[in-house]
Design an enzyme around this catalytic site. Structure first.
Site, PDB file in Angstrom:
ATOM      1  N   HIS A  56      23.811  25.271  46.796  1.00 22.06           N
ATOM      2  CA  HIS A  56      23.906  25.135  45.129  1.00 22.06           C
ATOM      3  C   HIS A  56      25.069  26.582  44.874  1.00 22.06           C
ATOM      4  O   HIS A  56      26.012  26.632  45.153  1.00 22.06           O
ATOM      5  CB  HIS A  56      23.222  25.446  43.888  1.00 22.06           C
ATOM      6  CG  HIS A  56      24.224  26.034  42.656  1.00 22.06           C
ATOM      7  ND1 HIS A  56      23.062  27.275  42.033  1.00 22.06           N
ATOM      8  CD2 HIS A  56      25.101  25.594  42.435  1.00 22.06           C
ATOM      9  CE1 HIS A  56      23.590  26.876  41.423  1.00 22.06           C
ATOM     10  NE2 HIS A  56      25.154  26.052  41.310  1.00 22.06           N
ATOM     11  N   GLU A 104      28.664  25.473  47.464  1.00 19.14           N
ATOM     12  CA  GLU A 104      29.255  24.644  46.159  1.00 19.14           C
ATOM     13  C   GLU A 104      30.063  25.139  45.702  1.00 19.14           C
ATOM     14  O   GLU A 104      31.181  25.286  45.297  1.00 19.14           O
ATOM     15  CB  GLU A 104      28.226  23.522  45.478  1.00 19.14           C
ATOM     16  CG  GLU A 104      29.083  22.866  43.958  1.00 19.14           C
ATOM     17  CD  GLU A 104      28.258  23.377  42.964  1.00 19.14           C
ATOM     18  OE1 GLU A 104      29.337  23.685  41.773  1.00 19.14           O
ATOM     19  OE2 GLU A 104      27.370  22.956  43.078  1.00 19.14           O
ATOM     20  N   HIS A 105      29.087  26.692  45.326  1.00 21.80           N
ATOM     21  CA  HIS A 105      30.751  28.216  44.315  1.00 21.80           C
ATOM     22  C   HIS A 105      31.630  28.126  45.676  1.00 21.80           C
ATOM     23  O   HIS A 105      32.780  27.600  44.787  1.00 21.80           O
ATOM     24  CB  HIS A 105      29.446  29.181  44.327  1.00 21.80           C
ATOM     25  CG  HIS A 105      28.854  28.952  42.620  1.00 21.80           C
ATOM     26  ND1 HIS A 105      29.426  29.768  42.042  1.00 21.80           N
ATOM     27  CD2 HIS A 105      28.191  27.801  42.208  1.00 21.80           C
ATOM     28  CE1 HIS A 105      28.375  29.043  40.964  1.00 21.80           C
ATOM     29  NE2 HIS A 105      28.085  27.743  40.646  1.00 21.80           N
ATOM     30  N   GLU A 138      24.169  33.464  36.350  1.00 20.69           N
ATOM     31  CA  GLU A 138      24.138  31.312  36.042  1.00 20.69           C
ATOM     32  C   GLU A 138      22.370  31.937  36.386  1.00 20.69           C
ATOM     33  O   GLU A 138      21.949  31.260  35.281  1.00 20.69           O
ATOM     34  CB  GLU A 138      23.959  30.652  37.013  1.00 20.69           C
ATOM     35  CG  GLU A 138      25.898  30.210  36.883  1.00 20.69           C
ATOM     36  CD  GLU A 138      26.253  29.097  37.706  1.00 20.69           C
ATOM     37  OE1 GLU A 138      25.695  28.547  38.125  1.00 20.69           O
ATOM     38  OE2 GLU A 138      27.360  28.873  37.703  1.00 20.69           O
TER      39      GLU A 138
END
Length: 759
Positions: free
Chosen positions: A49, A52-53, A130
């Site tokens: 994840h 991906e950022h 997040e």
């Protein structure tokens, strides 16, 4: 003309799918990497994840200000990414002429990312924000708790989102794992790419070969097989050893489960008065394993055991039904879904190798295997519902009827689009308005479920003293759905006051939902005990006034719509534009959630809105850069131009786990005070977004409706002309005006005003 597709493999191993769809207004790309959070080392949760950022922070060739996100947003497109358990998806949608620029940026940022430690430190804080929002969100926690019922050592029970503590940036082993994951999986043999648009297949193939060839050429990396999958939650279904085609088979089963017409399982629950909410969702699919869940909300008088027995009886009935008949009905539904889908939806389905289609022989075999693993027992009487009329393309047979004078027929959407939208709005002065709305919302819910199945959008909403019905989709379906909706609104069969259970929203989304009420300077009324009945509803309708707008209907469809609207309750009237207020106004929204959330809406007069749209476009990048990247206020940061209740204006939104509302406002004021520089290319790009062929059908309809509410002339060319003639001096004047103390501002926040100047 039907779509045409082409599949091929590039020299570097990348699998390319192309779709030529002449009806589309936009083009899209969807790139799937066959690696996800379960493929990352277990000692570094969130690594996939996090990577991906990092891709979106720019590269040496395309820095952040010219990267994929800014490029797509400047064109009014959509862009996003998603890290799942065994896949990571990147996708965007833009005007067809911009597909090449977007694809070049997408492929380059994935093949040659900048993973510098400085960027990692900044983005880790965004990931942590997040994580905090996720940990405080009841819906997210319920989903996480559901996965804890998976039995054994399956990675589904683990934590994979990442946070400040799991992403050990200073650890050499972590850095090696990060670069190793990228080198191992972000290469040709591990990628499927789908391109979709109105361009010819040869043109799409040329783009795919030109830009996707940047990925290194390597063989496909086998993904490690997971341990056995089992679950012990009654409505969580786990499958092992299913053949290929199981995901498509599950989609057919989900369509059967979501059918609430007579003869079905949901109909049995509705007739008993038990059903409050229903959602069926695929949670996981990989290597013959499948996990899916039925989220069933029942009323207090319902029997869960009886509902589950009925479900198992429905499973048994489906298992014994003729698969050809089931597949025929499913194929009709899939045809409507394909024709209704956007370029982005089609590209994403193609990249996942799941196009909208009926089941082939392999998937039919998978359906049989799937049903064999379900708890089936003969229970109750069932029958397959008749063909869904909302899927019929032919118009209902009616007499030629003129449209009511209260309805405006707008020609912005050509009938050739095969997409129509109808807006009906009632002014309801009744003191029982809120209580009656709850009854009507409940009465419409079964029809809304049917409409959702048939790709028809049916929405019923309340703002201030107004009720609004919106119906959009295929023209024939809109006419049929509207006829049924109007009948239910005038004579609901269910007088229960409790509406369907609404999902819990994160604070910023809850504020957006309340924005129309805030613009009208009203607060959502608290639910109190009150008796309402048919006579009180009749009285409310008798004293209501309505007006509406329809677009996308040809002459014959308009006549059929006119016949339906003869039964529209209330008295016809002309729209009354909402009035602009003066000065700063603060509204405290009492919503769930511990993070600070704020919406700042700056309304503009009609003659200012072209300039306001350009200003919003030019502010989009600086707001994101300053508030999200540099200050790291949180992951929910946006700025845009929005039309609300016929009033257009600039809208800023921030949700932060640590910044106060006063601090958020201070940062926004500081940004506005710094000014903007006119970019003529951005001005041209914005004007081009308001060419009807470049706009999504739903966007055209919504723009026409908001313009109608404002009693303005609905002319897209006039708006384009105004944008193109906006000068630097106009932007400077508007910014000075926005910062003046007597300027109309609306601040909607989940707290009281920080000082008395806002009251």
């Amino acid at each position: 003309m039907p779509d045409t597709t082409r599949h091929l493999a590039l020299a570097n191993g990348l699998q390319l799918t192309l779709r030529h769809a002449p009806r589309l207004k936009r083009a899209a790309a969807a790139l799937r990497v066959h690696a996800g959070s379960h493929d990352a080392p277990r000692q570094w949760p969130g690594l996939a994840h996090f990577l991906e950022h990092l891709f979106f922070l720019g590269t040496a060739r395309f820095p952040l200000e010219d990267g994929l996100m800014r490029y797509v947003q400047a064109l009014g497109g959509q862009v996003n990414a998603s890290t799942r358990e065994r896949t990571t998806d990147f996708f965007f949608e833009v005007p067809p002429a911009a597909l090449a620029g977007g694809l070049e940026r997408l492929c380059q940022m994935l093949a040659e990312p900048d993973l510098s430690i400085e960027r990692q430190h900044r983005e880790r804080e965004v990931i942590h924000a997040e994580f905090i929002a996720w940990s405080r969100n009841p819906q997210a926690q319920q989903a996480f708790a559901l996965l804890q019922s998976v039995v054994g050592d399956h990675p589904l029970v683990g934590f994979h989102a990442g946070n400040r503590y799991s992403l050990a940036l200073g650890n050499i082993a972590f850095q090696q794992a990060l670069t190793g994951f990228h080198q191992r999986f972000y290469q040709g043999g591990q990628i499927t790419l789908s391109l979709c648009g109105p361009q010819p297949l040869d043109a799409l193939e040329l783009l795919g070969r030109q830009f996707a060839g940047i990925f290194e050429s390597r063989a496909t990396v086998p993904q490690a097989l997971p341990p056995a999958l089992a679950a012990n939650e009654p409505l969580l279904f786990a499958h092992e050893g299913l053949p290929a085609g199981a995901e498509q088979a599950l989609e057919l089963l989900m369509a059967c489960l979501g059918d609430n017409r007579p003869g079905s399982w949901l109909d049995a629950l509705q007739r008993r008065g038990w059903l409050k909410g229903f959602k069926v969702e695929k949670l996981y699919a990989f290597a013959g394993q499948l996990l899916w869940h039925i989220d069933l909300k029942l009323g207090p008088d319902a029997s869960f055991d009886e509902a589950r027995k009925l479900l198992h009886g429905w499973f048994d009935f489906i298992r014994q039904s003729d698969p050809v008949q089931l597949n025929g009905a499913f194929g009709l539904l899939q045809q409507r879904r394909e024709r209704n889908a956007s370029a982005l939806e089609l590209a994403r389905r193609d990249s996942a190798r799941q196009p909208f289609a009926s089941l082939d022989t392999q998937a039919l075999a998978a359906l049989a295997a799937l049903l064999e693993q379900l708890p089936c027992r003969a229970y109750a009487q069932w029958h397959l519902p008749a063909a869904e009329p909302l899927l019929f393309d032919d118009l209902p047979i009616t007499e030629n009827t003129a449209l009511p004078r209260a309805l405006t027929l707008c020609d912005l959407l050509p009938p050739a689009r095969q997409y129509a939208a109808l807006y009906l709005r009632w002014h309801v002065p009744s003191a029982l308005r809120q209580h009656l709305y709850g009854v009507l919302e409940r009465a419409l819910h079964p029809l809304q479920m049917r409409c959702e199945q048939a790709c028809v959008q049916l929405q019923f909403s309340a703002s201030g003293e107004y009720w609004q019905l919106r119906c959009a989709g295929h023209p024939a379906a809109v006419i049929r759905a509207t006829a049924q909706a109007l009948a239910l609104l005038q004579a609901p069969s269910n007088w229960q006051l409790s509406p369907p259970e609404a999902p819990t929203l994160i604070p910023i989304r809850a504020l957006i939902k309340q924005l129309p009420d805030a613009v009208l300077d009203t607060c959502p009324e608290a639910s109190t005990s009150c008796t309402v009945d048919q006579s009180r509803l009749n009285d409310a309708w008798q004293h209501s006034h309505w007006q509406g707008l329809a677009t996308g209907f040809d002459t014959h469809a308009a006549q059929a719509l006119g016949a339906v609207l003869q039964g529209c309750p209330g008295q016809g009237a002309a729209p009354t534009p909402a009035a602009l207020w003066t000065g700063h106004r603060w509204q405290h929204a009492k919503i769930a959630g511990s993070e600070n959330a704020l919406l700042l809406f700056c309304p503009l007069a009609a003659e200012q809105q072209a300039c306001g749209r350009l200003l919003a476009q030019l502010l989009q990048g600086p707001v994101y850069q300053r508030l999200r990247v540099e200050l790291q206020l949180g992951y929910a940061v946006f700025s845009t131009f929005r039309q609300v209740e016929g009033i257009g204006g600039l809208l800023f939104g921030v949700q932060s786990p640590h910044a106060s509302h006063a601090e958020i406002l201070g940062h926004l004021r500081e940004l506005l005070s710094q000014g903007v520089t006119l970019d003529t290319d951005a001005r041209q790009a914005l004007a081009e977004q308001f060419d009807e062929p470049a706009m999504a059908n739903a966007e055209v309809a919504e723009w026409a409706w908001q313009t109608h509410l404002a009693s303005q002339r609905a002319s897209l060319p006039a708006l384009q002309w105004s944008i193109l003639n906006t000068r630097q001096a106009d932007l400077d004047d508007m910014l000075r005006d926005l910062l003046s103390t007597d300027r109309a501002w609306l601040c909607l926040a989940n707290s009281a005003a920080p000082d008395e100047s806002w009251n």
